[in-house]
Design a protein around this motif. Sequence first.
Motif, short mmCIF file in Angstrom:
data_model
loop_
_atom_site.label_atom_id
_atom_site.label_comp_id
_atom_site.label_asym_id
_atom_site.label_seq_id
_atom_site.Cartn_x
_atom_site.Cartn_y
_atom_site.Cartn_z
N PRO A 7 2.26 6.89 33.81
CA PRO A 7 2.33 6.96 35.26
C PRO A 7 1.80 5.71 35.95
CG PRO A 7 0.66 8.47 34.42
CD PRO A 7 1.37 7.89 33.24
N ASN A 8 1.01 4.90 35.28
CA ASN A 8 0.44 3.71 35.92
C ASN A 8 1.14 2.42 35.49
OD1 ASN A 8 -0.44 3.64 33.32
ND2 ASN A 8 -2.58 3.23 33.78
N HIS A 9 2.33 2.52 34.91
CA HIS A 9 3.08 1.36 34.46
C HIS A 9 3.76 0.73 35.68
CE1 HIS A 9 5.88 -1.19 32.30
NE2 HIS A 9 5.25 -0.90 31.17
N ILE A 10 3.12 -0.28 36.27
CA ILE A 10 3.58 -0.89 37.52
C ILE A 10 4.97 -1.51 37.37
CG2 ILE A 10 3.10 -2.73 39.21
CD1 ILE A 10 1.23 -0.40 39.51
N GLY A 11 5.25 -2.13 36.23
CA GLY A 11 6.55 -2.76 36.02
C GLY A 11 7.69 -1.78 36.10
N ARG A 12 7.51 -0.60 35.52
CA ARG A 12 8.56 0.42 35.57
C ARG A 12 8.73 0.96 36.98
NH1 ARG A 12 6.61 2.57 30.21
NH2 ARG A 12 7.89 1.43 28.73
N LYS A 13 7.62 1.05 37.71
CA LYS A 13 7.70 1.51 39.10
C LYS A 13 8.48 0.50 39.93
CE LYS A 13 3.46 4.22 39.07
NZ LYS A 13 2.15 4.43 39.69
N LEU A 42 8.54 -9.12 34.02
CA LEU A 42 7.64 -8.49 34.99
C LEU A 42 7.79 -6.97 34.97
CD1 LEU A 42 6.58 -9.86 38.19
CD2 LEU A 42 7.88 -7.79 38.49
N GLU A 43 9.04 -6.49 34.88
CA GLU A 43 9.29 -5.05 34.89
C GLU A 43 8.85 -4.38 33.59
OE1 GLU A 43 13.38 -4.49 36.00
OE2 GLU A 43 12.95 -4.88 38.12
N ASN A 44 8.64 -5.16 32.55
CA ASN A 44 8.13 -4.61 31.31
C ASN A 44 6.61 -4.72 31.22
OD1 ASN A 44 10.52 -3.70 30.01
ND2 ASN A 44 11.10 -5.84 29.73
N SER A 45 5.98 -5.30 32.22
CA SER A 45 4.53 -5.46 32.24
C SER A 45 3.86 -4.19 32.75
CB SER A 45 4.12 -6.62 33.14
OG SER A 45 4.73 -7.81 32.70
N GLU A 46 2.77 -3.81 32.10
CA GLU A 46 2.05 -2.61 32.52
C GLU A 46 1.18 -2.88 33.75
OE1 GLU A 46 -0.68 0.60 30.23
OE2 GLU A 46 0.83 -0.44 29.03
N ILE A 48 0.14 -5.94 36.91
CA ILE A 48 0.62 -7.14 37.60
C ILE A 48 -0.48 -7.60 38.55
CG2 ILE A 48 2.33 -8.01 39.26
CD1 ILE A 48 4.33 -6.08 38.03
N ASP A 49 -0.62 -8.89 38.66
CA ASP A 49 -1.60 -9.50 39.56
C ASP A 49 -1.35 -9.01 41.00
OD1 ASP A 49 -3.55 -11.36 40.50
OD2 ASP A 49 -1.91 -12.72 41.04
N GLU A 50 -2.41 -8.76 41.74
CA GLU A 50 -2.33 -8.19 43.09
C GLU A 50 -1.51 -9.08 44.03
OE1 GLU A 50 -2.91 -5.23 45.88
OE2 GLU A 50 -3.48 -5.18 43.78
N ASP A 51 -1.70 -10.39 43.98
CA ASP A 51 -0.95 -11.29 44.86
C ASP A 51 0.54 -11.23 44.55
OD1 ASP A 51 -3.24 -12.11 46.15
OD2 ASP A 51 -3.56 -13.85 44.81
N LYS A 52 0.87 -11.18 43.27
CA LYS A 52 2.27 -11.09 42.87
C LYS A 52 2.86 -9.75 43.28
CE LYS A 52 3.61 -13.16 39.13
NZ LYS A 52 3.90 -13.55 37.74
N LEU A 53 2.05 -8.68 43.19
CA LEU A 53 2.49 -7.35 43.58
C LEU A 53 2.82 -7.31 45.07
CD1 LEU A 53 3.00 -4.43 42.66
CD2 LEU A 53 0.63 -3.94 43.25
N ILE A 54 2.00 -7.97 45.88
CA ILE A 54 2.24 -8.01 47.33
C ILE A 54 3.54 -8.75 47.63
CG2 ILE A 54 1.36 -8.97 49.50
CD1 ILE A 54 -1.48 -8.34 48.40
N ALA A 55 3.79 -9.85 46.93
CA ALA A 55 5.04 -10.60 47.12
C ALA A 55 6.25 -9.77 46.71
CB ALA A 55 4.99 -11.90 46.34
N ILE A 56 6.13 -9.06 45.61
CA ILE A 56 7.22 -8.21 45.13
C ILE A 56 7.48 -7.09 46.12
CG2 ILE A 56 7.89 -6.56 43.32
CD1 ILE A 56 6.22 -8.36 41.39
N ALA A 57 6.41 -6.48 46.62
CA ALA A 57 6.54 -5.40 47.58
C ALA A 57 7.26 -5.88 48.83
CB ALA A 57 5.16 -4.84 47.95
N LYS A 58 6.92 -7.07 49.29
CA LYS A 58 7.56 -7.63 50.48
C LYS A 58 9.05 -7.85 50.22
CE LYS A 58 7.13 -11.36 53.83
NZ LYS A 58 6.43 -12.57 54.20
#
Length: 135
Positions: A7-13, A42-46, A48-58
């Motif tokens: 459930p916490n696999h950020i890449g799959r989310k 990135l999508e296979n990574s469990e 992800i760095d917070e800054d990168k996550l924010i950029a992806i979210a945007k």
Amino acid sequence: MSTLTKPNHIGRKISRIRELRDMKQEALAQALGTNQQAISILENSETIDEDKLIAIAKALGVTAEAIKNFSEEGVINYFNTFNDSDNNFNSYNTCTFNPLDKLVESFEENKKLYERLLQSEKDKIEYLEKLLKEK
């Protein structure tokens, strides 16, 4: 061995949100200024760095919190609320105008615009002929 995703696999989310947004890896890569292979990694990574996550979210048009808290059950529950009997959204879904009347109006408007354009061209031709006769 379990085939369920963690459930916490950020890449799959991220992958699932991207798919729900009907976005290809190439489009996300272009939005992030990288390539498709980097998105795949990135999508296979469990994690992800917070800054990168924010950029992806945007790039995905969501918040970083939405990615962190994403769950398939939540998506299903969200869309099922549209079918609840308590929700009157579907019961008052009636047209307040006749679509055929709107279509006829648009044809009439187009006809008037065409006639104005035609008259403008006639006026232009008359003016040019007048200039030629003067020379």
